[in-house]
Design a protein around this motif. Structure first.
Motif, short mmCIF file in Angstrom:
data_model
loop_
_atom_site.label_atom_id
_atom_site.label_comp_id
_atom_site.label_asym_id
_atom_site.label_seq_id
_atom_site.Cartn_x
_atom_site.Cartn_y
_atom_site.Cartn_z
N ARG A 10 -1.08 16.30 -9.55
CA ARG A 10 -0.38 15.05 -9.23
C ARG A 10 1.06 15.38 -8.85
O ARG A 10 1.83 15.85 -9.67
CB ARG A 10 -0.43 14.13 -10.44
CG ARG A 10 -1.85 13.71 -10.82
CD ARG A 10 -1.94 13.14 -12.23
NE ARG A 10 -0.96 12.08 -12.45
CZ ARG A 10 -1.12 10.82 -12.06
NH1 ARG A 10 -2.24 10.47 -11.42
NH2 ARG A 10 -0.19 9.92 -12.29
N VAL A 11 1.40 15.11 -7.59
CA VAL A 11 2.69 15.51 -7.05
C VAL A 11 3.54 14.29 -6.72
O VAL A 11 3.04 13.28 -6.23
CB VAL A 11 2.50 16.36 -5.76
CG1 VAL A 11 3.86 16.83 -5.23
CG2 VAL A 11 1.60 17.56 -6.04
N MET A 12 4.82 14.42 -7.01
CA MET A 12 5.81 13.40 -6.64
C MET A 12 6.85 14.03 -5.72
O MET A 12 7.22 15.20 -5.90
CB MET A 12 6.49 12.84 -7.89
CG MET A 12 7.61 11.86 -7.63
SD MET A 12 8.39 11.33 -9.17
CE MET A 12 9.87 10.55 -8.52
N ILE A 13 7.33 13.28 -4.74
CA ILE A 13 8.30 13.77 -3.76
C ILE A 13 9.61 13.01 -3.90
O ILE A 13 9.60 11.77 -3.92
CB ILE A 13 7.77 13.61 -2.32
CG1 ILE A 13 6.41 14.30 -2.17
CG2 ILE A 13 8.77 14.15 -1.31
CD1 ILE A 13 5.65 13.85 -0.93
N ARG A 21 9.68 12.54 3.50
CA ARG A 21 8.71 12.19 2.45
C ARG A 21 7.33 11.93 3.05
O ARG A 21 6.31 12.36 2.50
CB ARG A 21 9.20 10.96 1.67
CG ARG A 21 10.54 11.17 0.98
CD ARG A 21 10.77 10.20 -0.17
NE ARG A 21 10.69 8.80 0.21
CZ ARG A 21 11.72 8.09 0.68
NH1 ARG A 21 12.91 8.69 0.86
NH2 ARG A 21 11.60 6.81 0.97
N ARG A 25 4.05 14.16 2.27
CA ARG A 25 2.87 13.50 1.70
C ARG A 25 1.61 13.89 2.49
O ARG A 25 0.58 14.22 1.92
CB ARG A 25 3.05 11.99 1.71
CG ARG A 25 1.82 11.22 1.19
CD ARG A 25 2.02 9.73 1.35
NE ARG A 25 2.98 9.21 0.38
CZ ARG A 25 2.65 8.78 -0.84
NH1 ARG A 25 1.37 8.81 -1.23
NH2 ARG A 25 3.57 8.30 -1.64
N ILE A 28 0.74 17.62 1.80
CA ILE A 28 0.27 17.85 0.43
C ILE A 28 -1.13 17.28 0.23
O ILE A 28 -2.01 17.93 -0.35
CB ILE A 28 1.27 17.25 -0.58
CG1 ILE A 28 2.58 18.06 -0.56
CG2 ILE A 28 0.68 17.24 -1.99
CD1 ILE A 28 3.71 17.42 -1.34
N GLU A 29 -1.37 16.08 0.75
CA GLU A 29 -2.68 15.46 0.53
C GLU A 29 -3.76 16.07 1.41
O GLU A 29 -4.95 15.83 1.19
CB GLU A 29 -2.57 13.96 0.75
CG GLU A 29 -1.68 13.30 -0.31
CD GLU A 29 -1.87 11.80 -0.40
OE1 GLU A 29 -2.12 11.18 0.65
OE2 GLU A 29 -1.75 11.26 -1.52
N VAL A 36 -0.58 12.96 -3.93
CA VAL A 36 0.79 12.46 -4.11
C VAL A 36 0.72 11.14 -4.87
O VAL A 36 0.07 10.19 -4.42
CB VAL A 36 1.51 12.28 -2.77
CG1 VAL A 36 2.89 11.66 -2.98
CG2 VAL A 36 1.64 13.63 -2.05
N ASP A 39 6.72 8.64 -4.36
CA ASP A 39 7.87 9.28 -3.74
C ASP A 39 9.07 8.37 -3.91
O ASP A 39 8.93 7.18 -4.18
CB ASP A 39 7.61 9.60 -2.27
CG ASP A 39 7.43 8.35 -1.43
OD1 ASP A 39 8.44 7.71 -1.08
OD2 ASP A 39 6.27 8.01 -1.11
#
Length: 227
Positions: A10-13, A21, A25, A28-29, A36, A39
């Motif tokens: 689970r990633v946050m930007i 951003r 996203r 990454i996805e 994601v 953000d």
């Protein structure tokens, strides 16, 4: 039996440019096993999203316009419940990048290194718990740590050379005993005490004899002053 699938990372930007951003996203996805979860482009939004989404990894830009990513970094780690923070930056100042690592970041990726490096860094810090060092960073951080360390105490090295018997002899001197009394307490001859004192003087580099040894012993905790 079907083996349970590994949950996605689970990633946050956090970046102050919406176009960055959005692009991150998408990249990454596109990577299997990553998603994601939020953000943000401001400090307040970043802390709100981190607290609500509880990401595994936060990708943070150090240059957030009016806000420094260095100031935000510790707050993000706390708000997210301990997420791994990876710095994605174009800053050329290595001191700021190294400072980010000192403040708790798990890795630094330079923007000119490409998105694949970022994706690999996300996987490594999350799956293994290791750090992702940019080239040369580990050596810089180690050199800074060495430079900031207190220099070794030369007297401590000398004292470490004393045997337990020699320390005991110094303790008796601290109590005011003469050579004859020390010999009796240690069950040795007076000549042995004299020879031991000579070795002690040599080891501690003491030139002023018994009184100088006593002063030295008080200064360095080998004997304690009488109360």
């Amino acid at each position: 039996m079907t083996e349970p699938q590994t949950p996605p990372i689970r990633v946050m930007i956090v970046d102050d440019h919406q176009i960055i951003r959005d692009g991150l996203r998408e990249f990454i996805e596109s990577r299997p096993g990553m998603t994601v979860v939020g953000d943000a482009g401001t400090r307040a939004a970043a802390l709100d999203v981190a607290a609500g989404a509880r990401p595994d990894v936060v990708v943070l830009d150090l240059d957030l316009g009016e806000v420094s990513g260095l100031d935000l970094l510790p707050e993000l780690i706390e708000a997210s419940g301990g997420a791994s923070v990876i710095i994605l930056t174009g800053l050329r100042d290595p001191d700021k990048r190294d400072r980010a690592m000192e403040l708790g970041a798990k890795g630094v990726v330079l923007k000119d290194r490409g998105v694949m490096e970022l994706l690999n860094a996300i996987e490594k810090v999350h799956r293994t718990g290791d750090y992702w060092f940019e080239p040369g960073a580990a050596k810089r951080l180690l050199d800074k740590k060495k430079a900031g360390a207190e220099p070794p105490d030369p007297e401590a090295a000398k004292i470490a050379e004393l045997t337990p018997s020699e320390r005991g002899l110094i303790a008796y001197i601290g109590k005011g005993l003469d050579n004859r009394q020390i010999a009796k307490q240690m069950h040795v001859s007076e000549s042995t005490v004299r020879n031991s004192l000579t070795r002690i003087y040599d080891k501690l580099d003491i030139k002023g004899g018994r009184l100088a040894l006593l002063v030295y012993a008080y200064e360095h905790g080998l004997v304690k002053p009488s109360s």
